[in-house]
Design a protein around this motif. Structure first.
Motif, PDB file in Angstrom:
ATOM      1  N   THR A 113       0.833  -1.203   0.000  1.00  0.00           N
ATOM      2  CA  THR A 113       0.000   0.000   0.000  1.00  0.00           C
ATOM      3  C   THR A 113       0.865   1.248   0.000  1.00  0.00           C
ATOM      4  O   THR A 113       0.592   2.209  -0.732  1.00  0.00           O
ATOM      5  N   LEU A 114       1.924   1.257   0.800  1.00  0.00           N
ATOM      6  CA  LEU A 114       2.826   2.404   0.849  1.00  0.00           C
ATOM      7  C   LEU A 114       3.515   2.611  -0.498  1.00  0.00           C
ATOM      8  O   LEU A 114       3.611   3.738  -0.992  1.00  0.00           O
ATOM      9  N   ALA A 115       3.966   1.527  -1.103  1.00  0.00           N
ATOM     10  CA  ALA A 115       4.628   1.622  -2.411  1.00  0.00           C
ATOM     11  C   ALA A 115       3.665   2.152  -3.468  1.00  0.00           C
ATOM     12  O   ALA A 115       4.023   3.022  -4.276  1.00  0.00           O
ATOM     13  N   GLU A 116       2.441   1.645  -3.471  1.00  0.00           N
ATOM     14  CA  GLU A 116       1.455   2.108  -4.451  1.00  0.00           C
ATOM     15  C   GLU A 116       1.122   3.580  -4.252  1.00  0.00           C
ATOM     16  O   GLU A 116       0.947   4.323  -5.224  1.00  0.00           O
ATOM     17  N   SER A 117       1.068   4.020  -3.016  1.00  0.00           N
ATOM     18  CA  SER A 117       0.804   5.426  -2.726  1.00  0.00           C
ATOM     19  C   SER A 117       1.941   6.308  -3.244  1.00  0.00           C
ATOM     20  O   SER A 117       1.699   7.363  -3.838  1.00  0.00           O
ATOM     21  N   ALA A 118       3.170   5.874  -3.032  1.00  0.00           N
ATOM     22  CA  ALA A 118       4.322   6.655  -3.506  1.00  0.00           C
ATOM     23  C   ALA A 118       4.329   6.750  -5.027  1.00  0.00           C
ATOM     24  O   ALA A 118       4.588   7.817  -5.591  1.00  0.00           O
ATOM     25  N   ILE A 119       4.038   5.660  -5.698  1.00  0.00           N
ATOM     26  CA  ILE A 119       4.007   5.660  -7.163  1.00  0.00           C
ATOM     27  C   ILE A 119       2.898   6.576  -7.671  1.00  0.00           C
ATOM     28  O   ILE A 119       3.088   7.333  -8.630  1.00  0.00           O
ATOM     29  N   ALA A 120       1.748   6.543  -7.023  1.00  0.00           N
ATOM     30  CA  ALA A 120       0.636   7.417  -7.431  1.00  0.00           C
ATOM     31  C   ALA A 120       1.024   8.884  -7.282  1.00  0.00           C
ATOM     32  O   ALA A 120       0.713   9.704  -8.148  1.00  0.00           O
ATOM     33  N   LYS A 121       1.700   9.220  -6.200  1.00  0.00           N
ATOM     34  CA  LYS A 121       2.138  10.610  -5.991  1.00  0.00           C
ATOM     35  C   LYS A 121       3.151  11.028  -7.048  1.00  0.00           C
ATOM     36  O   LYS A 121       3.105  12.150  -7.563  1.00  0.00           O
ATOM     37  N   LEU A 122       4.085  10.132  -7.374  1.00  0.00           N
ATOM     38  CA  LEU A 122       5.074  10.435  -8.408  1.00  0.00           C
ATOM     39  C   LEU A 122       4.395  10.633  -9.755  1.00  0.00           C
ATOM     40  O   LEU A 122       4.702  11.583 -10.487  1.00  0.00           O
ATOM     41  N   ASP A 123       3.456   9.757 -10.089  1.00  0.00           N
ATOM     42  CA  ASP A 123       2.728   9.899 -11.351  1.00  0.00           C
ATOM     43  C   ASP A 123       1.973  11.217 -11.408  1.00  0.00           C
ATOM     44  O   ASP A 123       1.982  11.905 -12.437  1.00  0.00           O
ATOM     45  N   GLU A 124       1.315  11.585 -10.315  1.00  0.00           N
ATOM     46  CA  GLU A 124       0.574  12.842 -10.264  1.00  0.00           C
ATOM     47  C   GLU A 124       1.513  14.035 -10.441  1.00  0.00           C
ATOM     48  O   GLU A 124       1.214  14.979 -11.181  1.00  0.00           O
ATOM     49  N   HIS A 125       2.652  13.989  -9.795  1.00  0.00           N
ATOM     50  CA  HIS A 125       3.641  15.067  -9.924  1.00  0.00           C
ATOM     51  C   HIS A 125       4.096  15.199 -11.378  1.00  0.00           C
ATOM     52  O   HIS A 125       4.172  16.299 -11.918  1.00  0.00           O
ATOM     53  N   ARG A 126       4.378  14.072 -12.004  1.00  0.00           N
ATOM     54  CA  ARG A 126       4.828  14.106 -13.403  1.00  0.00           C
ATOM     55  C   ARG A 126       3.736  14.656 -14.315  1.00  0.00           C
ATOM     56  O   ARG A 126       4.022  15.422 -15.233  1.00  0.00           O
ATOM     57  N   ARG A 127       2.483  14.262 -14.076  1.00  0.00           N
ATOM     58  CA  ARG A 127       1.378  14.798 -14.885  1.00  0.00           C
ATOM     59  C   ARG A 127       1.277  16.317 -14.716  1.00  0.00           C
ATOM     60  O   ARG A 127       1.063  17.049 -15.677  1.00  0.00           O
ATOM     61  N   ASN A 128       1.437  16.794 -13.498  1.00  0.00           N
ATOM     62  CA  ASN A 128       1.366  18.230 -13.237  1.00  0.00           C
ATOM     63  C   ASN A 128       2.509  18.974 -13.915  1.00  0.00           C
ATOM     64  O   ASN A 128       2.329  20.084 -14.400  1.00  0.00           O
ATOM     65  N   GLN A 129       3.683  18.384 -13.949  1.00  0.00           N
ATOM     66  CA  GLN A 129       4.842  19.025 -14.555  1.00  0.00           C
ATOM     67  C   GLN A 129       4.709  19.125 -16.074  1.00  0.00           C
ATOM     68  O   GLN A 129       5.189  20.069 -16.679  1.00  0.00           O
ATOM     69  N   LEU A 130       4.048  18.167 -16.701  1.00  0.00           N
ATOM     70  CA  LEU A 130       3.887  18.192 -18.145  1.00  0.00           C
ATOM     71  C   LEU A 130       3.037  19.354 -18.608  1.00  0.00           C
ATOM     72  O   LEU A 130       3.212  19.867 -19.710  1.00  0.00           O
ATOM     73  N   GLY A 131       2.127  19.808 -17.769  1.00  0.00           N
ATOM     74  CA  GLY A 131       1.225  20.895 -18.142  1.00  0.00           C
ATOM     75  C   GLY A 131       1.808  22.274 -17.930  1.00  0.00           C
ATOM     76  O   GLY A 131       1.199  23.270 -18.290  1.00  0.00           O
ATOM     77  N   ARG A 132       2.996  22.372 -17.379  1.00  0.00           N
ATOM     78  CA  ARG A 132       3.604  23.673 -17.078  1.00  0.00           C
ATOM     79  C   ARG A 132       4.653  24.038 -18.102  1.00  0.00           C
ATOM     80  O   ARG A 132       5.337  23.192 -18.638  1.00  0.00           O
TER      81      ARG A 132
END
Length: 51
Positions: A28-47
């Motif tokens: 669960t902790l690993a999946e949460s970290a990956i989700a946060k990283l994916d979200e960060h990367r998605r946010n960075q692509l739009g900037r």
């Protein structure tokens, strides 16, 4: 890890040992970290890049 060590004023090695001792590594902790990283990367692509 560098951010945690800076905030806590511990060496990198000490901060890592502390996390190794007290942080339960679970799927669960690993999946949460990956989700946060994916979200960060998605946010960075739009900037626009900083120049």
């Amino acid at each position: 890890m560098p951010e945690i060590a800076t905030i806590t004023r511990h060496s990198l090695a000490h901060a890592q040992r502390s996390l190794d001792r007290y942080l339960a590594r679970t799927r669960t902790l690993a999946e949460s970290a990956i989700a946060k990283l994916d979200e960060h990367r998605r946010n960075q692509l739009g900037r626009a890049p900083l120049i």
